[in-house]
Design a protein around this motif. Sequence first.
Motif, mmCIF file in Angstrom:
data_model
loop_
_atom_site.group_PDB
_atom_site.id
_atom_site.type_symbol
_atom_site.label_atom_id
_atom_site.label_comp_id
_atom_site.label_asym_id
_atom_site.label_seq_id
_atom_site.Cartn_x
_atom_site.Cartn_y
_atom_site.Cartn_z
ATOM 1 N N VAL A 1 0.839 -1.202 0.000
ATOM 2 C CA VAL A 1 0.000 0.000 0.000
ATOM 3 C C VAL A 1 0.874 1.253 0.000
ATOM 4 O O VAL A 1 0.619 2.211 -0.735
ATOM 5 N N ALA A 2 1.923 1.244 0.823
ATOM 6 C CA ALA A 2 2.817 2.405 0.906
ATOM 7 C C ALA A 2 3.465 2.693 -0.443
ATOM 8 O O ALA A 2 3.630 3.866 -0.827
ATOM 9 N N GLU A 3 3.817 1.664 -1.176
ATOM 10 C CA GLU A 3 4.436 1.856 -2.492
ATOM 11 C C GLU A 3 3.472 2.554 -3.444
ATOM 12 O O GLU A 3 3.850 3.490 -4.163
ATOM 13 N N GLN A 4 2.196 2.119 -3.444
ATOM 14 C CA GLN A 4 1.217 2.756 -4.324
ATOM 15 C C GLN A 4 0.897 4.172 -3.859
ATOM 16 O O GLN A 4 0.740 5.084 -4.675
ATOM 17 N N VAL A 5 0.818 4.359 -2.542
ATOM 18 C CA VAL A 5 0.560 5.697 -2.009
ATOM 19 C C VAL A 5 1.659 6.658 -2.440
ATOM 20 O O VAL A 5 1.397 7.778 -2.890
ATOM 21 N N GLU A 6 2.906 6.229 -2.305
ATOM 22 C CA GLU A 6 4.027 7.097 -2.664
ATOM 23 C C GLU A 6 3.997 7.448 -4.152
ATOM 24 O O GLU A 6 4.256 8.593 -4.545
ATOM 25 N N LYS A 7 3.651 6.480 -4.990
ATOM 26 C CA LYS A 7 3.528 6.755 -6.422
ATOM 27 C C LYS A 7 2.447 7.805 -6.678
ATOM 28 O O LYS A 7 2.631 8.734 -7.475
ATOM 29 N N SER A 8 1.320 7.664 -5.993
ATOM 30 C CA SER A 8 0.205 8.588 -6.186
ATOM 31 C C SER A 8 0.541 9.984 -5.671
ATOM 32 O O SER A 8 0.184 10.991 -6.288
ATOM 33 N N VAL A 9 1.226 10.055 -4.531
ATOM 34 C CA VAL A 9 1.619 11.349 -3.970
ATOM 35 C C VAL A 9 2.561 12.072 -4.913
ATOM 36 O O VAL A 9 2.400 13.269 -5.195
ATOM 37 N N ARG A 10 3.541 11.345 -5.441
ATOM 38 C CA ARG A 10 4.505 11.956 -6.349
ATOM 39 C C ARG A 10 3.861 12.355 -7.672
ATOM 40 O O ARG A 10 4.122 13.441 -8.204
ATOM 41 N N ALA A 11 3.020 11.470 -8.216
ATOM 42 C CA ALA A 11 2.395 11.740 -9.509
ATOM 43 C C ALA A 11 1.498 12.971 -9.451
ATOM 44 O O ALA A 11 1.418 13.744 -10.411
ATOM 45 N N GLY A 12 0.811 13.155 -8.322
ATOM 46 C CA GLY A 12 -0.111 14.279 -8.199
ATOM 47 C C GLY A 12 0.439 15.466 -7.456
ATOM 48 O O GLY A 12 -0.282 16.434 -7.220
ATOM 49 N N ASN A 13 1.740 15.389 -7.086
ATOM 50 C CA ASN A 13 2.350 16.463 -6.291
ATOM 51 C C ASN A 13 1.441 16.818 -5.116
ATOM 52 O O ASN A 13 1.130 17.988 -4.858
ATOM 53 N N ALA A 14 1.001 15.795 -4.391
ATOM 54 C CA ALA A 14 -0.003 15.954 -3.340
ATOM 55 C C ALA A 14 0.539 16.748 -2.158
ATOM 56 O O ALA A 14 1.699 16.616 -1.775
ATOM 57 N N GLY A 15 -0.341 17.549 -1.576
ATOM 58 C CA GLY A 15 -0.005 18.281 -0.366
ATOM 59 C C GLY A 15 -0.713 17.732 0.856
ATOM 60 O O GLY A 15 -0.522 18.226 1.970
ATOM 61 N N LEU A 16 -1.537 16.704 0.649
ATOM 62 C CA LEU A 16 -2.293 16.103 1.741
ATOM 63 C C LEU A 16 -2.525 14.632 1.447
ATOM 64 O O LEU A 16 -2.878 14.255 0.327
ATOM 65 N N LEU A 17 -2.313 13.808 2.463
ATOM 66 C CA LEU A 17 -2.554 12.369 2.381
ATOM 67 C C LEU A 17 -3.505 12.002 3.509
ATOM 68 O O LEU A 17 -3.152 12.094 4.685
ATOM 69 N N VAL A 18 -4.729 11.618 3.160
ATOM 70 C CA VAL A 18 -5.727 11.247 4.155
ATOM 71 C C VAL A 18 -5.785 9.722 4.231
ATOM 72 O O VAL A 18 -6.013 9.054 3.222
#
Length: 365
Positions: A177-194
């Motif tokens: 899960v952490a691997e996919q989360v990190e990919k999504s955070v980087r791809a979207g330049n996320a400023g928040l992870l809920v």
Amino acid sequence: MRTDWIRTLNDSDGPFATVVLDATHDTADATEQYRLRWRELRERLADDGADESALTVLDEAVTAADAPDGTAGRVLVADAARVLLDRHTEFPPERGTAAWGAVPDLLGVLGAVGEDVATVVVAVDRTGGRVRGVDGTVSEVSTDSGGPVHKASTAGPGEGTADARVEETWKRNAQAVAEQVEKSVRAGNAGLLVVVGDAESRSRLRDELPPASAGIMAEIENTGGTVPEQVDDTVRAAADEVRETRRGEALSSFATASGRGDGLAVTGLGEVTGATRAHAVETLLVDPAAVPGTELVAGSDPAAVGEKADELVGDTPVLSGPAANVLVRAAAATGAAVVLVHPGDDVTLTDGVGAVLRFPVGPAS
């Protein structure tokens, strides 16, 4: 507040029609009420001298759009050829506004739309998780290892080894899960992870995330397998906290820089326009209630702004407009952020404007 999303408005020579209207659709006659509200704003634009072509473009945009579900606002910017910006907002304006001019009503746009907080949402448990990226794409995540995910309820011979296998399965699932989360955070330049899930699952995920992603994590207690789409109210509340934190940090930076006297904070139209011309502004602060109606001139370079034409060294004025909108336009062109000052904020601005600078200009440099 980032300004990259309004930067493309500088590609048009204008003039511009800017509309902020109530797009609420929660009654049987909502469509008719929506069109009546638009008709009133259209008349305002016409009275202000709006180009008929721009009004026709907006007519088509208003009538062609799908109605939102529930309360909403809508922000439109158009020139004579096309709609340049079209955003629905979560909340309708207290009253609709319409403006026609050489510069879009960017202060009104920023106030209505607010800051976008790119958000990744994940529902996590012992078996894996569901990750919703910034673009809305949902990914199901599991290691498919077939390992046990439940510990024995009673102790017995060999149960310690079995429990160790369960712990290992949990760890592998959290890593996936952490691997996919990190990919999504980087791809979207996320400023928040809920992160939604029980305390143990959230803790395991946090331990597997890189520090940068763990640092933007907001946690929601849930043990019932809630999927990302069912926690949007909480996500919005978390995003509001991020927005206010960012705004507070910007105000604090201005106050700190103002107290140092090293030239990295300025206030007043003269000082701010000078810093803008030097492309030195990192964050522009605007108090909508205090900024004067003074008009500034601007050259072919959007950052070439001034109270008088002779201040535009090496450039020729091509337009004039309200000071706040001209300065926000310049901030977008130079990659500067914009912060709107609210009543009660502990900050003092001359002429309702101030700036934190990338480097000092003028005598302080």
